[in-house]
Enzyme design. Structure first.
Site, short mmCIF file in Angstrom:
data_model
loop_
_atom_site.label_atom_id
_atom_site.label_comp_id
_atom_site.label_asym_id
_atom_site.label_seq_id
_atom_site.Cartn_x
_atom_site.Cartn_y
_atom_site.Cartn_z
N HIS A 42 8.23 3.75 2.25
CA HIS A 42 7.58 3.25 1.03
C HIS A 42 6.39 4.11 0.69
CE1 HIS A 42 5.14 1.66 4.27
NE2 HIS A 42 4.14 1.74 3.40
N HIS A 124 1.40 8.94 -0.54
CA HIS A 124 2.28 9.54 0.46
C HIS A 124 3.28 8.52 1.00
CE1 HIS A 124 -0.87 7.64 2.86
NE2 HIS A 124 0.04 7.55 3.83
P1 2AM Z 1 0.20 4.86 6.35
O1 2AM Z 1 1.68 4.87 6.11
O2 2AM Z 1 -0.49 6.07 5.90
O3 2AM Z 1 -0.14 4.46 7.76
C1 2AM Z 1 1.47 -0.68 5.74
O4 2AM Z 1 0.80 -0.57 6.95
C2 2AM Z 1 1.03 0.40 4.79
O5 2AM Z 1 -0.37 0.29 4.55
C3 2AM Z 1 1.25 1.81 5.28
O6 2AM Z 1 1.74 2.59 4.20
C4 2AM Z 1 -0.09 2.30 5.72
O7 2AM Z 1 -0.34 3.65 5.43
C5 2AM Z 1 -1.01 1.48 4.85
N1 2AM Z 1 -2.25 1.21 5.60
C6 2AM Z 1 -2.37 0.63 6.78
N2 2AM Z 1 -3.67 0.51 7.13
C7 2AM Z 1 -4.38 1.03 6.12
C8 2AM Z 1 -5.77 1.22 5.86
N3 2AM Z 1 -6.70 0.80 6.72
N4 2AM Z 1 -6.13 1.82 4.71
C9 2AM Z 1 -5.21 2.25 3.83
N5 2AM Z 1 -3.88 2.10 4.01
C10 2AM Z 1 -3.47 1.50 5.13
#
Ligand code: 2AM
Length: 185
Positions: A42, A124
């Protein structure tokens, strides 16, 4: 009721998930990191963190009123963030529709007490996690394009050693009006 860990995101069409998973297997060695399951791929628009039910309802009401146009996403960039251990796919130039949608959702989340990262938004799709060692990235030249007709709210749920993303609600983006296209050309 308990809080939920929530985020707004764009999901990928099934065919795109399968294509990316095949490309990933051909591109990165198994030791590069932990592959994200096809169905979990996603693009996050706004991360909300742990949210109380009342706040979740309010943010869903606001999301249902968003009137933003559909857009196409072109995935033609890849990168590695060693600190969080993430290998990602993204776009060299994010479409305006994507940036506007994310910016709206993030502003609404911040107004409802959901902390938003001070880092600029870098759209991303996480392909690999636990990628903390150097990773050879593929040369640019790959690109996939897909249409984004909607966005969704997901709950991140952890059970039996696995994180799963459950879709709570989805909202359509506004279709391009063919008359508007004709009159602007
Ligand atoms: P990531 O894929 O770059 O880890 C579910 O966890 C989604 O939320 C993921 O796409 C994750 O990004 C994002 N996510 C998790 N923790 C986060 C944070 N503290 N700040 C921003 N995005 C976050």
């Amino acid at each position: 009721m308990a809080t939920q860990r929530l985020f707004f995101a764009i999901s990928l069409p099934d065919a795109m998930q399968q294509q990316l998973v095949r490309w990933r297997a051909d591109t990165f060695p198994a030791e590069a990191g932990q592959p994200v399951a096809a169905a979990s791929l996603h693009l996050t628009l706004a991360f909300l963190g742990e949210v109380a039910p009342e706040t979740s309802r309010r943010l869903q009401t606001l999301a249902s009123r968003i009137d933003q146009p559909v857009f196409d996403l072109e995935l033609n960039d890849a990168g590695h963030w060693p600190r969080p251990g993430v290998v990602w796919l993204g776009c060299q130039r994010a479409p305006r529709g994507l940036l506007q949608l994310a910016s709206l959702l993030r502003a609404q989340a911040a107004r409802h007490g959901c902390h938003q990262s001070p880092q600029p938004f870098h759209p991303h799709i996480t392909l690999l996690r636990q990628a903390t060692q150097p990773v050879a990235l593929p040369p640019r030249g790959f690109h996939w394009r897909f249409h984004v007709p909607a966005f969704s709210l997901f709950a991140s749920e952890y059970s039996r050693g696995r994180t799963r993303y459950r879709t709570l609600a989805s909202w359509p983006l506004r279709s391009q009006d063919p008359h508007a296209l004709l009159s602007s050309s």
